[in-house]
Scaffold this active site. Sequence first.
Site, PDB file in Angstrom:
ATOM      1  N   ASN A   1     -20.427  -4.587  -8.134  1.00 64.31           N
ATOM      2  CA  ASN A   1     -21.091  -5.298  -7.033  1.00 64.31           C
ATOM      3  C   ASN A   1     -20.250  -5.298  -5.758  1.00 64.31           C
ATOM      4  O   ASN A   1     -20.671  -5.834  -4.744  1.00 64.31           O
ATOM      5  CB  ASN A   1     -21.393  -6.742  -7.432  1.00 64.31           C
ATOM      6  CG  ASN A   1     -20.137  -7.502  -7.834  1.00 64.31           C
ATOM      7  OD1 ASN A   1     -19.261  -6.936  -8.495  1.00 64.31           O
ATOM      8  ND2 ASN A   1     -20.023  -8.750  -7.439  1.00 64.31           N
TER       9      ASN A   1
ATOM     10  N   ALA B   1     -18.187  -3.314  -2.538  1.00 65.53           N
ATOM     11  CA  ALA B   1     -18.716  -2.314  -1.599  1.00 65.53           C
ATOM     12  C   ALA B   1     -18.725  -0.905  -2.196  1.00 65.53           C
ATOM     13  O   ALA B   1     -19.745  -0.206  -2.145  1.00 65.53           O
ATOM     14  CB  ALA B   1     -17.907  -2.350  -0.309  1.00 65.53           C
TER      15      ALA B   1
ATOM     16  N   PHE C   1      -8.228   8.317  -8.187  1.00 66.73           N
ATOM     17  CA  PHE C   1      -8.829   8.809  -6.941  1.00 66.73           C
ATOM     18  C   PHE C   1      -8.238   8.076  -5.758  1.00 66.73           C
ATOM     19  O   PHE C   1      -8.233   6.851  -5.694  1.00 66.73           O
ATOM     20  CB  PHE C   1     -10.348   8.613  -6.929  1.00 66.73           C
ATOM     21  CG  PHE C   1     -10.957   9.024  -5.617  1.00 66.73           C
ATOM     22  CD1 PHE C   1     -11.213  10.360  -5.345  1.00 66.73           C
ATOM     23  CD2 PHE C   1     -11.222   8.090  -4.618  1.00 66.73           C
ATOM     24  CE1 PHE C   1     -11.727  10.762  -4.125  1.00 66.73           C
ATOM     25  CE2 PHE C   1     -11.744   8.482  -3.386  1.00 66.73           C
ATOM     26  CZ  PHE C   1     -11.999   9.820  -3.142  1.00 66.73           C
ATOM     27  N   TRP C   2      -7.731   8.846  -4.808  1.00 69.30           N
ATOM     28  CA  TRP C   2      -7.335   8.293  -3.515  1.00 69.30           C
ATOM     29  C   TRP C   2      -7.889   9.236  -2.463  1.00 69.30           C
ATOM     30  O   TRP C   2      -7.619  10.440  -2.500  1.00 69.30           O
ATOM     31  CB  TRP C   2      -5.813   8.200  -3.410  1.00 69.30           C
ATOM     32  CG  TRP C   2      -5.333   7.420  -2.220  1.00 69.30           C
ATOM     33  CD1 TRP C   2      -5.934   6.336  -1.619  1.00 69.30           C
ATOM     34  CD2 TRP C   2      -4.126   7.652  -1.479  1.00 69.30           C
ATOM     35  NE1 TRP C   2      -5.165   5.888  -0.575  1.00 69.30           N
ATOM     36  CE2 TRP C   2      -4.058   6.673  -0.461  1.00 69.30           C
ATOM     37  CE3 TRP C   2      -3.084   8.580  -1.584  1.00 69.30           C
ATOM     38  CZ2 TRP C   2      -2.999   6.605   0.453  1.00 69.30           C
ATOM     39  CZ3 TRP C   2      -2.032   8.512  -0.676  1.00 69.30           C
ATOM     40  CH2 TRP C   2      -1.987   7.531   0.319  1.00 69.30           C
TER      41      TRP C   2
ATOM     42  N   TYR D   1       0.835  -1.199   0.000  1.00 69.93           N
ATOM     43  CA  TYR D   1       0.000   0.000   0.000  1.00 69.93           C
ATOM     44  C   TYR D   1       0.872   1.251   0.000  1.00 69.93           C
ATOM     45  O   TYR D   1       2.040   1.216   0.378  1.00 69.93           O
ATOM     46  CB  TYR D   1      -0.899  -0.019   1.245  1.00 69.93           C
ATOM     47  CG  TYR D   1      -2.046   0.961   1.205  1.00 69.93           C
ATOM     48  CD1 TYR D   1      -3.012   0.881   0.210  1.00 69.93           C
ATOM     49  CD2 TYR D   1      -2.181   1.950   2.167  1.00 69.93           C
ATOM     50  CE1 TYR D   1      -4.081   1.771   0.174  1.00 69.93           C
ATOM     51  CE2 TYR D   1      -3.253   2.834   2.149  1.00 69.93           C
ATOM     52  CZ  TYR D   1      -4.192   2.746   1.146  1.00 69.93           C
ATOM     53  OH  TYR D   1      -5.245   3.627   1.119  1.00 69.93           O
TER      54      TYR D   1
ATOM     55  N   ASN E   1     -15.496   3.900   1.941  1.00 70.50           N
ATOM     56  CA  ASN E   1     -16.239   3.752   0.686  1.00 70.50           C
ATOM     57  C   ASN E   1     -17.308   4.812   0.433  1.00 70.50           C
ATOM     58  O   ASN E   1     -17.382   5.329  -0.683  1.00 70.50           O
ATOM     59  CB  ASN E   1     -16.867   2.364   0.583  1.00 70.50           C
ATOM     60  CG  ASN E   1     -15.828   1.325   0.209  1.00 70.50           C
ATOM     61  OD1 ASN E   1     -14.879   1.619  -0.518  1.00 70.50           O
ATOM     62  ND2 ASN E   1     -15.987   0.122   0.724  1.00 70.50           N
TER      63      ASN E   1
ATOM     64  N   GLY F   1      -7.259  -1.510  -8.889  1.00 76.14           N
ATOM     65  CA  GLY F   1      -6.680  -2.239 -10.021  1.00 76.14           C
ATOM     66  C   GLY F   1      -6.759  -3.738  -9.798  1.00 76.14           C
ATOM     67  O   GLY F   1      -5.750  -4.439  -9.850  1.00 76.14           O
ATOM     68  N   MET F   2      -7.996  -4.217  -9.560  1.00 72.97           N
ATOM     69  CA  MET F   2      -8.181  -5.626  -9.202  1.00 72.97           C
ATOM     70  C   MET F   2      -7.568  -6.613 -10.188  1.00 72.97           C
ATOM     71  O   MET F   2      -7.181  -7.710  -9.813  1.00 72.97           O
ATOM     72  CB  MET F   2      -9.668  -5.933  -9.050  1.00 72.97           C
ATOM     73  CG  MET F   2     -10.240  -5.463  -7.737  1.00 72.97           C
ATOM     74  SD  MET F   2     -11.963  -5.996  -7.546  1.00 72.97           S
ATOM     75  CE  MET F   2     -11.795  -7.777  -7.726  1.00 72.97           C
TER      76      MET F   2
END
Lengths: 349, 349
Positions: free
Chosen positions: A169, A171, A283-284, A70, A143, A260-261
């Site tokens: 779908n 969160a 966006f962060w 992270y 979120n 970036g899943m």
Amino acid sequence: MLKLNSSFRSLASRSLSTRQLFYEKRGKPEKVVQLRTIELADTLAPEEVLIEWQAAPINPADINQIQGTYALRPSLPAAAGLEGAARVSKIGSAVKSVKPGDQVLTSYDIPGTWTDFGIYDQKHLIKIDNDLPIEHAALFKVNPPSAYLMLKEYAQLNKGDWVVQNCANLAAGKQVIQIARILGFKTFNVIRNREDLRELVKEMKDMGADEVVTEEELYDKKKKIKMPRAKLALNGVGGKSSLYLATALERGGCMVTYGGMSRQPTQAPTAPLIFNDISLRGFWLMTWIRAQKDVSALQKMYADLSGWMKSGEIAPIPMVKRSLVEHKEALAEAQVKFDKKQVFFMKKQ
Amino acid sequence: MLKLNSSFRSLASRSLSTRQLFYEKRGKPEKVVQLRTIELADTLAPEEVLIEWQAAPINPADINQIQGTYALRPSLPAAAGLEGAARVSKIGSAVKSVKPGDQVLTSYDIPGTWTDFGIYDQKHLIKIDNDLPIEHAALFKVNPPSAYLMLKEYAQLNKGDWVVQNCANLAAGKQVIQIARILGFKTFNVIRNREDLRELVKEMKDMGADEVVTEEELYDKKKKIKMPRAKLALNGVGGKSSLYLATALERGGCMVTYGGMSRQPTQAPTAPLIFNDISLRGFWLMTWIRAQKDVSALQKMYADLSGWMKSGEIAPIPMVKRSLVEHKEALAEAQVKFDKKQVFFMKKQ
């Protein structure tokens, strides 16, 4: 293990024990995270506040922070947990901003929410609506503000305008659907195919989704799925999925990437970049928070979100309630099951 | 074929023949482009200007427009050629903005530069420096303004700051190197490997390039090439090349895409998009031109560029001089040889 409960707080002059999930080295979360018991100082400095944590979820950002991937890397050993809601137990002699019983969050850049108690300087506490139910309050910090800000800060949307998004779908995606509905925007939602697809689509449409398609349907040229022209695309996946989202953008439109899943680079078709003046941003939430000069924008956002949650316009995110001692199972499941949040509840439910 | 020259203009009351490269259908340029001779009106309306074309290059945008893949698709049959320089021959009774002998360009959205003469409303002419040599004037309209604007409009660069770019040896890239040098910025230039690499690198360094590497060197992990941190990346390639450029961007940096030679989507790494607030934009000169409310910014840019060209700070782009009758060879070569511009010179050199 010592059982802690709120009556413990009355032992004023004795030091306070708290359980805490922490890690001494970065790595696989279910391996490196441990539960320890530590003693908190027995007196509060004038500006300090003792808070009692109520509930705290496991977020992808927690997983990444424990893995060491992270953007924020706290020094080790580190207390885990970035989000959660607490109640004020006791305040120092100079504290004016909160009082015992108030519901609070902690500042965005201070980890350590997976614990029973904590002592913070009052300036690191964010007071939220005392009546916000814990199911909302525990998941309030990340979120909902992200969805809210992504819908407000990157495009001038009018009522009836479309927003396209992927991983709709999860969160954040569900918050986008609901907040977009409240603000009068339509959502075109891309999800991955799955066994209980029909149920999921129904759930999302009940929430306010205008269209739901799978990536497989979208990529299948025979299906001829026509995406709506959109000023805003929200991308949590990257790779081919981002490329498709970006093709929906109209002149001047913006694709905002917040995840970036797929672990693939974010992509956009070149011609619309050049000729239609589309743009790609990221966006962060931390970037936005740090850029705020005063707290009024944050307060307005929190008031809007709390109001919508209390009125039922935003539904709670489905969750699995966990105790701190179940941390291994909870951390393992958080990395493979995405339809329910793993949430630590500090006291027995 | 009728031989035209400037003495022809004196035949005032007779109609004027002009050769013109045009196409009746979109397709392979060397197949569909034809040379015809047409008659121009023999009198000028009050606002009209007769100009005599001097020289006009073949640009990638011309190729794409003839193929039908460009963002602007004129109706057919269409006069070809987007760029070029002309001299004013004769003016209508109400024309004040230009006089005979003035050097002019035509408006950006009006094609038809591959011809001997043309009649335009005065509002569609752009007067440029009369003393700008034709080698510069013919190629003045597209690449120098693009390089200038990309360096000025997307990042706040200070002297000594780095700009990274790919396809740095093509015409736009060379303009970027030279204008960056004049403005005090450093350039890190990525090119494709080629036989005469050493010569090319020398030529580029003489022009002002600070670093020149090949894509092959850049992608080779063993070479451990460290790109400089940059606020601005200029991408004319897309695909993997754009991904590498984007990794050089520092916090808040911008990658500007103006071409897609690889025909792959533009790519950027997801983490810096999210956490470092980098952004991706596109540049199209038409978008900028259309957004200008008054002509002062355009005039300042033209004056800056003309000055640098006349002082020799910007060198002419190497070119192959072609007559209009050589259009097949010129169009074919323009699509495979990129180190020299194919330029039509209307009169024998």
